[in-house]
Design a protein around this motif. Structure first.
Motif, PDB file in Angstrom:
ATOM      1  N   ASN A   1     -16.316  -9.330   1.225  1.00  0.00           N
ATOM      2  CA  ASN A   1     -16.858  -9.715   2.539  1.00  0.00           C
ATOM      3  C   ASN A   1     -15.897 -10.597   3.328  1.00  0.00           C
ATOM      4  O   ASN A   1     -15.727 -10.423   4.546  1.00  0.00           O
ATOM      5  CB  ASN A   1     -18.198 -10.436   2.355  1.00  0.00           C
ATOM      6  CG  ASN A   1     -19.296  -9.503   1.877  1.00  0.00           C
ATOM      7  OD1 ASN A   1     -19.239  -8.292   2.111  1.00  0.00           O
ATOM      8  ND2 ASN A   1     -20.284 -10.033   1.197  1.00  0.00           N
ATOM      9  N   LEU A   2     -15.258 -11.545   2.657  1.00  0.00           N
ATOM     10  CA  LEU A   2     -14.291 -12.408   3.339  1.00  0.00           C
ATOM     11  C   LEU A   2     -13.079 -11.610   3.802  1.00  0.00           C
ATOM     12  O   LEU A   2     -12.525 -11.870   4.874  1.00  0.00           O
ATOM     13  CB  LEU A   2     -13.848 -13.543   2.418  1.00  0.00           C
ATOM     14  CG  LEU A   2     -14.882 -14.643   2.163  1.00  0.00           C
ATOM     15  CD1 LEU A   2     -14.431 -15.560   1.035  1.00  0.00           C
ATOM     16  CD2 LEU A   2     -15.151 -15.453   3.427  1.00  0.00           C
ATOM     17  N   THR A   3     -12.666 -10.644   2.996  1.00  0.00           N
ATOM     18  CA  THR A   3     -11.533  -9.792   3.363  1.00  0.00           C
ATOM     19  C   THR A   3     -11.847  -8.983   4.612  1.00  0.00           C
ATOM     20  O   THR A   3     -11.012  -8.894   5.532  1.00  0.00           O
ATOM     21  CB  THR A   3     -11.167  -8.849   2.202  1.00  0.00           C
ATOM     22  OG1 THR A   3     -10.741  -9.628   1.081  1.00  0.00           O
ATOM     23  CG2 THR A   3     -10.045  -7.902   2.597  1.00  0.00           C
TER      24      THR A   3
ATOM     25  N   LYS B   1      -9.961  -8.639  10.587  1.00  0.00           N
ATOM     26  CA  LYS B   1     -10.111  -8.508  12.037  1.00  0.00           C
ATOM     27  C   LYS B   1      -9.132  -9.400  12.796  1.00  0.00           C
ATOM     28  O   LYS B   1      -8.836  -9.137  13.966  1.00  0.00           O
ATOM     29  CB  LYS B   1     -11.547  -8.865  12.441  1.00  0.00           C
ATOM     30  CG  LYS B   1     -12.600  -7.919  11.872  1.00  0.00           C
ATOM     31  CD  LYS B   1     -14.006  -8.404  12.200  1.00  0.00           C
ATOM     32  CE  LYS B   1     -15.059  -7.510  11.552  1.00  0.00           C
ATOM     33  NZ  LYS B   1     -16.440  -8.024  11.806  1.00  0.00           N
ATOM     34  N   SER B   2      -8.634 -10.433  12.132  1.00  0.00           N
ATOM     35  CA  SER B   2      -7.728 -11.363  12.820  1.00  0.00           C
ATOM     36  C   SER B   2      -6.261 -10.979  12.660  1.00  0.00           C
ATOM     37  O   SER B   2      -5.389 -11.601  13.255  1.00  0.00           O
ATOM     38  CB  SER B   2      -7.932 -12.785  12.270  1.00  0.00           C
ATOM     39  OG  SER B   2      -7.522 -12.869  10.913  1.00  0.00           O
ATOM     40  N   TYR B   3      -5.975  -9.952  11.857  1.00  0.00           N
ATOM     41  CA  TYR B   3      -4.586  -9.550  11.628  1.00  0.00           C
ATOM     42  C   TYR B   3      -4.223  -8.396  12.555  1.00  0.00           C
ATOM     43  O   TYR B   3      -4.780  -7.298  12.434  1.00  0.00           O
ATOM     44  CB  TYR B   3      -4.380  -9.124  10.176  1.00  0.00           C
ATOM     45  CG  TYR B   3      -4.601 -10.238   9.176  1.00  0.00           C
ATOM     46  CD1 TYR B   3      -4.262 -11.555   9.487  1.00  0.00           C
ATOM     47  CD2 TYR B   3      -5.124  -9.978   7.917  1.00  0.00           C
ATOM     48  CE1 TYR B   3      -4.461 -12.575   8.579  1.00  0.00           C
ATOM     49  CE2 TYR B   3      -5.312 -11.001   6.992  1.00  0.00           C
ATOM     50  CZ  TYR B   3      -4.986 -12.286   7.328  1.00  0.00           C
ATOM     51  OH  TYR B   3      -5.175 -13.294   6.427  1.00  0.00           O
TER      52      TYR B   3
ATOM     53  N   LEU C   1      -8.425  -2.109  -1.905  1.00  0.00           N
ATOM     54  CA  LEU C   1      -8.488  -2.302  -0.457  1.00  0.00           C
ATOM     55  C   LEU C   1      -7.824  -1.131   0.269  1.00  0.00           C
ATOM     56  O   LEU C   1      -6.686  -0.774  -0.013  1.00  0.00           O
ATOM     57  CB  LEU C   1      -7.786  -3.603  -0.066  1.00  0.00           C
ATOM     58  CG  LEU C   1      -7.727  -3.920   1.436  1.00  0.00           C
ATOM     59  CD1 LEU C   1      -9.125  -4.101   2.007  1.00  0.00           C
ATOM     60  CD2 LEU C   1      -6.881  -5.163   1.674  1.00  0.00           C
ATOM     61  N   GLU C   2      -8.572  -0.546   1.187  1.00  0.00           N
ATOM     62  CA  GLU C   2      -8.030   0.552   1.997  1.00  0.00           C
ATOM     63  C   GLU C   2      -7.642   0.016   3.366  1.00  0.00           C
ATOM     64  O   GLU C   2      -8.458  -0.539   4.088  1.00  0.00           O
ATOM     65  CB  GLU C   2      -9.068   1.664   2.143  1.00  0.00           C
ATOM     66  CG  GLU C   2      -9.400   2.368   0.827  1.00  0.00           C
ATOM     67  CD  GLU C   2     -10.371   3.529   1.021  1.00  0.00           C
ATOM     68  OE1 GLU C   2     -10.741   3.813   2.185  1.00  0.00           O
ATOM     69  OE2 GLU C   2     -10.767   4.133   0.015  1.00  0.00           O
ATOM     70  N   LEU C   3      -6.365   0.193   3.708  1.00  0.00           N
ATOM     71  CA  LEU C   3      -5.859  -0.281   4.997  1.00  0.00           C
ATOM     72  C   LEU C   3      -5.498   0.894   5.887  1.00  0.00           C
ATOM     73  O   LEU C   3      -5.255   2.004   5.419  1.00  0.00           O
ATOM     74  CB  LEU C   3      -4.619  -1.163   4.775  1.00  0.00           C
ATOM     75  CG  LEU C   3      -4.861  -2.469   4.018  1.00  0.00           C
ATOM     76  CD1 LEU C   3      -3.538  -3.136   3.697  1.00  0.00           C
ATOM     77  CD2 LEU C   3      -5.743  -3.408   4.826  1.00  0.00           C
ATOM     78  N   LYS C   4      -5.462   0.626   7.190  1.00  0.00           N
ATOM     79  CA  LYS C   4      -5.115   1.667   8.153  1.00  0.00           C
ATOM     80  C   LYS C   4      -3.647   2.062   7.991  1.00  0.00           C
ATOM     81  O   LYS C   4      -2.838   1.317   7.449  1.00  0.00           O
ATOM     82  CB  LYS C   4      -5.350   1.161   9.579  1.00  0.00           C
ATOM     83  CG  LYS C   4      -6.799   0.850   9.898  1.00  0.00           C
ATOM     84  CD  LYS C   4      -6.909   0.307  11.316  1.00  0.00           C
ATOM     85  CE  LYS C   4      -8.351  -0.071  11.665  1.00  0.00           C
ATOM     86  NZ  LYS C   4      -8.448  -0.630  13.030  1.00  0.00           N
TER      87      LYS C   4
END
Length: 260
Positions: A153-155, A160-162, A196-199
């Motif tokens: 949840n924190l991740t 959103k801020s990166y 973790l899945e990133l764009k």
């Protein structure tokens, strides 16, 4: 003999001036020892008046302090600052513990419960140790602590801020952030590195490129700007092959001499 020279009434106590010092004496002690102006007491009785008055006064202060939940160590520190003897501190702590006014296990449970969505076990251990909680109480209350859900949840919130940085840099920042929140490196790494899945970095590096160009295009010549952008993209953690691919695709924006 020690004589009573003056008595001043206060809401809960009497200020009694004896031959050698002034004491705060509760009403119960005034009645118990029949304290009046000109009364005289031997040293033993006077010491009893003094110790019993001090005990009741400190007990009253402690009860006010205990209107909110505090730890045993916090109360001990408070009483020491009030000038309480170790004997009185020991007795008051025993009395309050037996009556459940002091309960370090309950304090620990509630402390963890109220912060479990935003902090990890290392944070709880350090904070509770600062408050004087014993190790076995902390470990018992943390033995079933689930780090995975708050990490996820924190991740999600932090992501959103990166903006316009590489996936490697995102992972580095996330790990640092979660470590400062008190989560264990093993649990952090397990999620960030493997779950973790990133764009795709393509969209992010294009955003970074446009932002950097806008910042520096009026400060440098075309050729200098090209290398400045390249430098900044490296600083943001993008891989060399990703940077080279982007810049090759942007050739039409550059003066031909840049690529000579």
């Amino acid at each position: 003999m020690i004589k009573v020279l003056n008595i001043t009434k206060k809401p809960k106590y009497y200020i009694v001036l004896f031959t050698n010092e002034e004491l705060l004496v509760p009403l119960d002690i005034m009645y118990k020892y029949n304290i009046k102006i000109n009364s005289e007491y031997n040293k033993t009785t006077y010491e009893l008046i003094k110790s019993e008055s001090s005990f009741l006064y400190l007990k009253d202060l402690s009860l006010k302090k205990l209107k909110r939940l505090i730890t045993t160590e916090e109360l001990k520190t408070y009483l020491e600052k009030q000038g309480a003897t170790q004997a009185i501190i020991k007795q008051l702590i025993l009395d309050f513990t037996n009556k459940k006014y002091l309960d370090d296990n309950l304090y620990t449970k509630l402390f963890i419960e109220s912060r479990k969505h935003s902090n990890g076990p290392t944070y709880f251990y350090n904070k509770l140790k600062e408050k004087g909680i014993k190790d076995f109480i902390i470990y018992e209350n943390l033995k079933d602590f689930d780090e995975e859900i708050p990490i996820i949840n924190l991740t999600k919130t932090k992501l959103k801020s990166y903006k316009a940085i590489s996936n490697n840099e995102i992972k580095r920042k996330l790990k640092t952030y979660l470590l400062t929140k008190g989560f264990t490196y093993e649990k952090i790494s397990n999620y960030i590195d493997y779950n973790l899945e990133l764009k795709s970095e393509k969209a992010e590096i294009e955003k970074a490129y446009l932002k950097i160009r806008k910042t520096y295009e009026k400060k440098f010549s075309d050729k200098e700007l090209f290398y400045k952008i390249k430098q900044k993209l490296y600083e943001k953690g993008f891989a060399k092959e990703v940077i080279e691919e982007l810049l090759n695709n942007m050739q039409n924006f550059w003066h031909k001499t840049i690529f000579l």
